[in-house]
Enzyme design. Sequence first.
Site, PDB file in Angstrom:
ATOM      1  N   THR A  51       0.832  -1.203   0.000  1.00  0.00           N
ATOM      2  CA  THR A  51       0.000   0.000   0.000  1.00  0.00           C
ATOM      3  C   THR A  51       0.868   1.255   0.000  1.00  0.00           C
ATOM      4  O   THR A  51       0.572   2.234  -0.696  1.00  0.00           O
ATOM      5  CB  THR A  51      -0.936  -0.002   1.223  1.00  0.00           C
ATOM      6  OG1 THR A  51      -1.773  -1.161   1.165  1.00  0.00           O
ATOM      7  CG2 THR A  51      -1.809   1.241   1.240  1.00  0.00           C
ATOM      8  N   ASP A  53      -4.733  -2.538  -7.585  1.00  0.00           N
ATOM      9  CA  ASP A  53      -4.308  -3.186  -6.339  1.00  0.00           C
ATOM     10  C   ASP A  53      -4.896  -4.593  -6.267  1.00  0.00           C
ATOM     11  O   ASP A  53      -5.947  -4.869  -6.847  1.00  0.00           O
ATOM     12  CB  ASP A  53      -4.798  -2.348  -5.155  1.00  0.00           C
ATOM     13  CG  ASP A  53      -4.200  -2.793  -3.831  1.00  0.00           C
ATOM     14  OD1 ASP A  53      -3.196  -3.523  -3.841  1.00  0.00           O
ATOM     15  OD2 ASP A  53      -4.753  -2.406  -2.772  1.00  0.00           O
ATOM     16  N   GLN A  92      -0.716 -15.236  -2.560  1.00  0.00           N
ATOM     17  CA  GLN A  92      -1.886 -14.975  -1.725  1.00  0.00           C
ATOM     18  C   GLN A  92      -3.176 -15.019  -2.539  1.00  0.00           C
ATOM     19  O   GLN A  92      -4.178 -14.411  -2.163  1.00  0.00           O
ATOM     20  CB  GLN A  92      -1.744 -13.632  -1.008  1.00  0.00           C
ATOM     21  CG  GLN A  92      -0.567 -13.586  -0.046  1.00  0.00           C
ATOM     22  CD  GLN A  92      -0.534 -12.313   0.780  1.00  0.00           C
ATOM     23  OE1 GLN A  92      -1.359 -12.096   1.648  1.00  0.00           O
ATOM     24  NE2 GLN A  92       0.433 -11.454   0.492  1.00  0.00           N
TER      25      GLN A  92
END
Length: 667
Positions: A50, A240, A271
Amino acid sequence: MARRYQLKRAPSAARYRIDYDQRLNDEQLAVVTAGSGKLLVIAGAGSGKTRTLTYRVARLIEGGVSPDRILLLTFTNRAAAEMTGRVQELIQLDARAVHGGTFHSIGRRILREHGDRIGYPTNFGIIDREDSESLLKQVIAELDVDTRRGRFPRPGTVLNVLSASVNTGESIGDVLVSRYPQFAEHEDAVADAALRYQARKVDFGVMDFDDLLVNWRRLMADDDELAERLSARYEHVLVDEYQDTNAIQAELVDRMSAVHGNLMVVGDDCQSIYSFRGADFRNILEFEQRHPSAKRFMLRRNYRSTPQILGLANRSIACNEEQFEKELVSEQTPGPLPAHVRCRDEAEQAAFVAQRILELRDEDVPLDRIAVLYRAHYQSMELQLELNRRGVPFLVRSGQRFFEQRHIKDVLAFLRFVENPRDQLAFQRIALLADGIGAKTANRVFAWIQAHGDLEGALSHPDARTVVGRRAQASWGALTNTLLGLTQPSRRNNASEALDWVREQLYEPYAQRAFDNFPNRLREIETLTTYATQHGTIRGFIDSLSLEGDATGLDLDPGSDDDEQVVLSTVHQAKGLEFQAVFVLWLAEDRFPLARASETREELEEERRLFYVATTRAQRELYLTSPMLAFDRREGTVVLRPSPFVREIAPDGDEGAVLERWDLVHG
């Protein structure tokens, strides 16, 4: 068509307020200062993803890109708002003009402008799930199908089928076969309902949530001139959590970046754990194949976990064949080795976790900085009871507390009523499961049973059918047969057999009609049934649950006013979070990974990614628990091997390199 002539900005020496060299590590800096074109950023867990995205946006604006020429796609609107807010703080300029938000929110904005091109008014309405189900109910009523007693899927189920088809790209028939096989025979009717539902939405000028993506893609695919104009709005597109995109989202990303070609996608293939929602792992894995000119960047410096925790996580994920190979490096001070705790059974596992949580609290670790993670929600039942016994407050992020769930309360209501025929609340819950019986009829039948005085006699009395009315004759018969079966001594004296009887005679067919996820609910009832074997009679079982803090349905929370609560969560629900100490339960074969979820190499690798996500939630302490015995009511006591995920990181029992083995002893 007029010729398009593009004006370019005059070159100028950018002056930056931010000292990027000082605020970013070398890997982050390379991403933030990268030039134009296609950029693939593989951001490992805890690597400052981020932060990197935020500084990239700030750098673009400081370099002269107008904020309204930047499109930032995230998976929550909150994430986009936080990023643009931080950009504004960094550069002390108004960054609110950045077009940031979820795919759905950006799709809504575009369709507000151009929805009329595909038959919608620009002031179209957006219907929520309840409205969608109501509309589908109307559509299904027009079909020539038998909807009585749940023979045709309910509107909510049909909506789930349509959504899964849209988000995975599978046909309706394939979705039915793979996810709802009990309704596969209705493929043609469901497809007909889908067509009518779509036409009705156009007639009413409304879209549902999925339409915001489907219709956005339709605009871009059907109108080249409009697609070029929409893409030309943006000089840079940033995405993102790219590993969580589905096929539609990946296509939209490519189309929206087509004119300028400046696309940066950020994510972590290790992930990618949401294939059941339609996320396509290959979007990130094959990005460079679709965009051969793309530059790849790796963020490997982890700011969350100790070197010991990362050593375990690295060794585990290295077993996956399909991945971008990387090894995370910790920026934290060393900590203890992750513990592999061999427990005798589930009860000992729960006792260990509860005791160690209390010890951590005494060591000044706040309860809300402790998490207990598991593969499936039903695996937390015994721990919930144990935490309640010890007065440890906890928050369940993976759903309702075990004994507050509807299906658990339903089956327990049968046992409660047979044990106490004056329990009107239990009877109402049972009666409302039957087709044709509402609250008023349930109250009338209950009063008749009370007046009769004898439960078995009342249920067997021929006048009972008159009391329930004609509409409920068949369902009342099934219900009374179930209750009468429970009054038999063999079942009253065996709570486990009693629960089996309720499930087999009535609740399993009911669950198939009532719940999309009925296999999970039946599995949780099975967990409850196994637990009941410890308590003998129905009365003993119900009394035991009552002593567990009103576990038959009331809140198990001990009632502490303290905000601190241990977090209990499935691994899926914990993604993106971090905790000082993490316990991962049931690391035993066929429990984690689940046998049904790892039948192919691809499925097993996603299960391993799930284990990787679980371990990388931990900052300082990580505990992996492996029960050695489990009780199966059909096979008796079953010996369990540790999870293959544990065995493969410690081959030949060599745990010393990455794990510390804990053997439990009783004092």
